[in-house]
Design a protein around this motif. Structure first.
Motif, mmCIF file in Angstrom:
data_model
loop_
_atom_site.group_PDB
_atom_site.id
_atom_site.type_symbol
_atom_site.label_atom_id
_atom_site.label_comp_id
_atom_site.label_asym_id
_atom_site.label_seq_id
_atom_site.Cartn_x
_atom_site.Cartn_y
_atom_site.Cartn_z
ATOM 1 N N GLU A 313 0.824 -1.212 0.000
ATOM 2 C CA GLU A 313 0.000 0.000 0.000
ATOM 3 C C GLU A 313 0.858 1.262 0.000
ATOM 4 O OE1 GLU A 313 -4.281 1.099 2.004
ATOM 5 O OE2 GLU A 313 -2.736 0.215 3.279
ATOM 6 N N GLU A 317 0.105 3.900 -5.115
ATOM 7 C CA GLU A 317 -0.220 5.160 -5.796
ATOM 8 C C GLU A 317 0.941 5.635 -6.672
ATOM 9 O OE1 GLU A 317 -3.092 6.646 -6.139
ATOM 10 O OE2 GLU A 317 -3.906 4.960 -4.998
ATOM 11 N N SER A 336 -4.844 -5.150 -8.350
ATOM 12 C CA SER A 336 -6.201 -5.588 -8.020
ATOM 13 C C SER A 336 -6.162 -6.773 -7.057
ATOM 14 C CB SER A 336 -6.942 -5.969 -9.301
ATOM 15 O OG SER A 336 -8.257 -6.365 -9.023
ATOM 16 N N TYR A 339 -5.307 -5.587 -3.540
ATOM 17 C CA TYR A 339 -6.435 -4.974 -2.853
ATOM 18 C C TYR A 339 -7.367 -6.043 -2.266
ATOM 19 C CZ TYR A 339 -5.567 -0.110 -4.212
ATOM 20 O OH TYR A 339 -5.043 1.154 -4.332
ATOM 21 N N LYS A 344 -9.784 -4.756 0.643
ATOM 22 C CA LYS A 344 -10.262 -3.479 0.097
ATOM 23 C C LYS A 344 -11.148 -3.791 -1.108
ATOM 24 C CE LYS A 344 -7.406 -0.891 2.686
ATOM 25 N NZ LYS A 344 -7.755 0.241 3.557
ATOM 26 N N GLU A 347 -11.825 -1.390 -4.183
ATOM 27 C CA GLU A 347 -10.706 -0.975 -5.029
ATOM 28 C C GLU A 347 -10.507 -1.840 -6.279
ATOM 29 O OE1 GLU A 347 -9.037 1.854 -4.729
ATOM 30 O OE2 GLU A 347 -10.434 2.267 -3.104
ATOM 31 N N ARG A 350 -12.657 -0.524 -8.919
ATOM 32 C CA ARG A 350 -12.146 0.753 -9.436
ATOM 33 C C ARG A 350 -11.013 0.514 -10.434
ATOM 34 N NH1 ARG A 350 -8.078 4.428 -8.296
ATOM 35 N NH2 ARG A 350 -7.224 3.117 -6.625
ATOM 36 N N VAL A 351 -10.132 -0.419 -10.098
ATOM 37 C CA VAL A 351 -9.025 -0.734 -11.004
ATOM 38 C C VAL A 351 -9.554 -1.346 -12.299
ATOM 39 C CG1 VAL A 351 -6.952 -2.162 -11.318
ATOM 40 C CG2 VAL A 351 -7.376 -1.032 -9.122
#
Length: 374
Positions: A313, A317, A336, A339, A344, A347, A350-351
């Protein structure tokens, strides 16, 4: 298309000679062409058109001018236009094919030269062929053995250059016994010869053997180069030798070398596989130059392997800022998965949406051990 570049100083000299009314003699023209070959294709082509009387060396220089930037079709047109060809002409065209990864055309021309033209290849011809053999899978090994047979049949001297080409070919193809046999037959060896054997052993999983070869190299007072240390560090990764890897990484600086991106990549993979993610993170965080996506991927893969989402983590980013959708689809998939590992659950979706939006192509991951041993 050839890149547009500022004419080198020699181009201005050539133009000045013409302005003063000097005719460019064939031998002067050949020397100028050799100088242009690595600097200005446009100047070379213009000069070639101005020379009324050309010899084979002039034509050969133009073959090199075309093939160096990758225009093998242009080089072949020059080759086909030649009124007379010598061994150097065939060698230049074969090298043009092999150096630009046109394996089939290069091999076909080599066979034509040997079988139909009845020309005996020398080490200049053989070098590029052997270099290409290691890239041609199983058929490359068969071809390499045949070329080795020609070397023996034609009684070519097993000097440093030719011997190193043979060692490198056999080592890259995984035939370490043959590579060692040629190596032992050589009267003289240099750092490149030793490195070929070290990297070949490391590439094919003989990590401890690779390190033994390196020790003999050092005992022989042969100074290793940066590629030698890439092979040595890869061997440490293969064998899981963390302490030895630390020592060899330090040795690069002791030998007056600056660690390369490959060296750092090996250390990240070495620490990561051993579960020393803190040390791997320290390498990534402090290395110079900046880490490339393969190194980030290696670190994230280790985090996944050892189920350390918190460590991953820290960098996710940063990785997302440098990832390239057209080439690095495997990184999105890896992130992915991480996560999911960290619970998570929002997430990964989202990916996935990001991948769809950016038209990301899924691809397999990569490793310094498989791709950067030499």
């Amino acid at each position: 298309m050839h890149p547009v570049a500022q004419p080198p100083l020699i181009c201005h000299l050539h133009a000045h000679l013409l302005k003063l009314g000097f005719n460019i003699h064939m031998y002067v023209a050949t020397s100028l062409l050799n100088a242009y070959a690595g600097t200005s294709f446009d100047c070379a082509y213009k000069l070639f058109d101005e020379v009324l009387v050309r010899n084979t060396v002039t034509w050969n220089s133009m073959i090199s001018c075309f093939s160096r930037p990758g225009d093998v079709k242009g080089a072949r047109k020059m080759f086909d236009r030649m009124p007379l060809r010598d061994l150097a002409s065939w060698s230049a065209m074969i090298a043009g094919y092999m150096n630009n990864e046109h394996w089939e055309e290069g091999v076909a021309l080599f066979k034509e030269m040997v079988i139909f033209e009845q020309l005996k290849p020398d080490q200049v011809t053989i070098g590029p062929i052997l270099a290409g053999c290691s890239e041609m899978c199983s058929i490359g090994l068969l071809l390499g053995k045949s070329v080795h047979g020609l070397v023996v049949k034609n009684h070519l001297e097993l000097n440093v250059e030719l011997g190193t080409c043979l060692v490198d070919m056999y080592a890259k193809c995984g035939f370490m016994n043959f590579a060692s046999l040629v190596f032992d037959m050589m009267k003289d060896r240099n750092a490149v010869t030793w490195t070929a054997l070290i990297c070949g052993a490391a590439k094919h999983g003989f990590g401890t053997v690779s390190l033994e070869i390196f020790k003999k190299m050092r005992q022989g007072s042969v100074l290793p180069n940066e590629f030698t240390f890439t092979g040595v560090l890869c061997a440490c990764v293969q064998a899981g030798l963390v302490n030895e890897g630390r020592g060899y990484f330090k040795m690069t600086k002791e030998c007056g070398l600056r660690p390369t991106i490959q060296h750092y990549g090996c250390m990240v993979e070495l620490f990561g596989k051993a579960g020393l993610l803190g040390e791997a993170y320290e390498v990534v965080n402090t290395m110079s130059p900046e880490p490339i996506i393969v190194i980030w991927g290696s670190f994230l893969s280790s985090c996944k392997l050892h189920k350390q989402f918190e460590m991953a983590e820290r960098v996710i980013e940063m990785v997302m800022n440098v990832v390239r959708p057209e080439n690095d689809g495997w990184v999105y998939t890896l992130i992915s998965d991480l996560y999911v590992l960290g619970d998570k659950w929002a997430e990964p979706e989202r990916v996935r949406q990001l991948m769809l939006h950016q038209h990301v192509r899924k691809a397999r991951g990569c490793s310094f051990i498989r791709n950067n041993t030499t």
